[in-house]
Design an enzyme around this catalytic site. Sequence first.
Site, PDB file in Angstrom:
ATOM      1  N   GLY A  49      32.309  36.195  29.790  1.00  0.00           N
ATOM      2  CA  GLY A  49      31.764  35.295  30.809  1.00  0.00           C
ATOM      3  C   GLY A  49      30.295  35.466  31.146  1.00  0.00           C
ATOM      4  N   GLU A 104      27.777  41.219  35.115  1.00  0.00           N
ATOM      5  CA  GLU A 104      29.036  40.484  35.249  1.00  0.00           C
ATOM      6  C   GLU A 104      28.761  39.040  35.657  1.00  0.00           C
ATOM      7  OE1 GLU A 104      31.967  40.602  34.558  1.00  0.00           O
ATOM      8  OE2 GLU A 104      32.959  42.516  34.888  1.00  0.00           O
ATOM      9  N   ASP A 105      29.658  38.147  35.280  1.00  0.00           N
ATOM     10  CA  ASP A 105      29.550  36.773  35.767  1.00  0.00           C
ATOM     11  C   ASP A 105      30.155  36.644  37.162  1.00  0.00           C
ATOM     12  OD1 ASP A 105      32.021  37.348  34.613  1.00  0.00           O
ATOM     13  OD2 ASP A 105      32.396  35.290  34.008  1.00  0.00           O
ATOM     14  N   ASP A 108      35.794  39.612  41.438  1.00  0.00           N
ATOM     15  CA  ASP A 108      36.923  38.994  42.124  1.00  0.00           C
ATOM     16  C   ASP A 108      37.649  40.105  42.899  1.00  0.00           C
ATOM     17  OD1 ASP A 108      39.225  37.509  42.674  1.00  0.00           O
ATOM     18  OD2 ASP A 108      39.146  36.451  40.781  1.00  0.00           O
ATOM     19  N   LYS A 136      33.100  36.924  44.917  1.00  0.00           N
ATOM     20  CA  LYS A 136      34.112  36.322  45.797  1.00  0.00           C
ATOM     21  C   LYS A 136      34.624  37.423  46.727  1.00  0.00           C
ATOM     22  CE  LYS A 136      36.228  32.688  42.953  1.00  0.00           C
ATOM     23  NZ  LYS A 136      37.462  32.328  42.217  1.00  0.00           N
ATOM     24  N   ASP A 164      35.218  30.429  32.300  1.00  0.00           N
ATOM     25  CA  ASP A 164      36.187  29.581  31.607  1.00  0.00           C
ATOM     26  C   ASP A 164      37.431  29.257  32.422  1.00  0.00           C
ATOM     27  OD1 ASP A 164      37.291  32.285  31.469  1.00  0.00           O
ATOM     28  OD2 ASP A 164      38.726  31.435  30.054  1.00  0.00           O
ATOM     29  N   ARG A 170      33.200  26.997  29.030  1.00  0.00           N
ATOM     30  CA  ARG A 170      32.126  28.002  29.113  1.00  0.00           C
ATOM     31  C   ARG A 170      30.773  27.375  28.808  1.00  0.00           C
ATOM     32  NH1 ARG A 170      34.561  33.208  29.330  1.00  0.00           N
ATOM     33  NH2 ARG A 170      36.474  33.442  28.119  1.00  0.00           N
TER      34      ARG A 170
HETATM   35  C1  PRP Z   1      36.430  38.206  34.583  1.00  0.00           C
HETATM   36  C2  PRP Z   1      35.018  38.614  34.962  1.00  0.00           C
HETATM   37  C3  PRP Z   1      35.157  40.063  35.299  1.00  0.00           C
HETATM   38  C4  PRP Z   1      36.558  40.150  35.855  1.00  0.00           C
HETATM   39  C5  PRP Z   1      36.488  40.142  37.342  1.00  0.00           C
HETATM   40  O1  PRP Z   1      36.622  38.472  33.229  1.00  0.00           O
HETATM   41  O2  PRP Z   1      34.113  38.392  33.925  1.00  0.00           O
HETATM   42  O3  PRP Z   1      35.020  40.890  34.156  1.00  0.00           O
HETATM   43  O4  PRP Z   1      37.282  39.008  35.393  1.00  0.00           O
HETATM   44  O5  PRP Z   1      37.762  40.230  37.906  1.00  0.00           O
HETATM   45  P1  PRP Z   1      38.171  41.419  38.861  1.00  0.00           P
HETATM   46  O6  PRP Z   1      37.055  41.633  39.838  1.00  0.00           O
HETATM   47  O7  PRP Z   1      39.422  40.886  39.544  1.00  0.00           O
HETATM   48  O8  PRP Z   1      38.465  42.626  38.045  1.00  0.00           O
HETATM   49  P2  PRP Z   1      37.848  37.890  32.383  1.00  0.00           P
HETATM   50  O9  PRP Z   1      38.910  38.945  32.290  1.00  0.00           O
HETATM   51  O10 PRP Z   1      38.271  36.566  32.964  1.00  0.00           O
HETATM   52  O11 PRP Z   1      37.241  37.714  30.927  1.00  0.00           O
HETATM   53  P3  PRP Z   1      36.138  36.682  30.376  1.00  0.00           P
HETATM   54  O12 PRP Z   1      34.807  37.095  30.957  1.00  0.00           O
HETATM   55  O13 PRP Z   1      36.197  36.885  28.896  1.00  0.00           O
HETATM   56  O14 PRP Z   1      36.527  35.282  30.773  1.00  0.00           O
END
Ligand code: PRP
Length: 185
Positions: A49, A104-105, A108, A136, A164, A170
Amino acid sequence: MNNKMNRDIEYVLADRELLGDICEKLGKQITEDYRNSEHPLVFVIVLKGSVYFAADLIRCIPLPCEMEFMKVSSYGAGTETSGFIQVHLDLKRDITNCDVIIIEDIIDSGRTLEKLSHLLEDRGAHSVKCCTLFDKPERRQVDLNADYVGMRIPDEFIVGYGLDYDEKYRNLPYVGVLKPCVYSK
Ligand code: PRP
C-alpha cells in the site's frame, strides 16, 4: 469521474494536490530531523500500500538515504506476547546502527507497526520511527502512534494511491471513500 473505478467512489478524501502537499510537509519535517544524523538513513517501505506515498515522500527528502522493502502480515491479539508478525519479503541489508523510518500507507489497529518496530529494533537499528500517510485513531487496539502523520481520518473504507479493496483501486491517482455497495455485495 467517468471510468469504472471512479464510479465506485463515494467522494474524494485526498486529491493529488493535497497528497502532494502532505508529502512536501512531511518531507520537510523528516529532512529537518535527520539532517545532522551521522547514521545511515534507511526507509523501510511496507508493501504494497505505501509504494506511491513512499515514492513521492522520499523525493521530498534531499538527504542521502536507502530504500528497502518489506511485506509483512500481523496476526493474533493486540499484545506483544500473543500476536506475531509474518515476514513475506525481508530487507536486503543489515540495519545495525541505522536510522530507520518505516513508511506506511495507513495505521489501523496498530498491530503491524508495533510488531514491525520491535522486529527492526531487535535487529540493532540505532532508531526506528514511522511515517504514515493516514491514521485511523479510533480503530487503534495497541498503545502506539506514528512519529509522522499525513492525515488523521475517520473510520471510512478508503482506496487509491496504493490503498486497495480486494487488490483493486491501488492505481487511482487520488484517495477516495469506497461506496458501501461495492464491498457489501
Ligand atoms: C495495511 C497497511 C498496514 C496495515 C495496517 O496493509 O498497509 O501495513 O494494514 O493495519 P493494522 O494497523 O491494523 O496492523 P495490508 O495488510 O492491507 O497490505 P497491503 O498494504 O498490501 O494492502
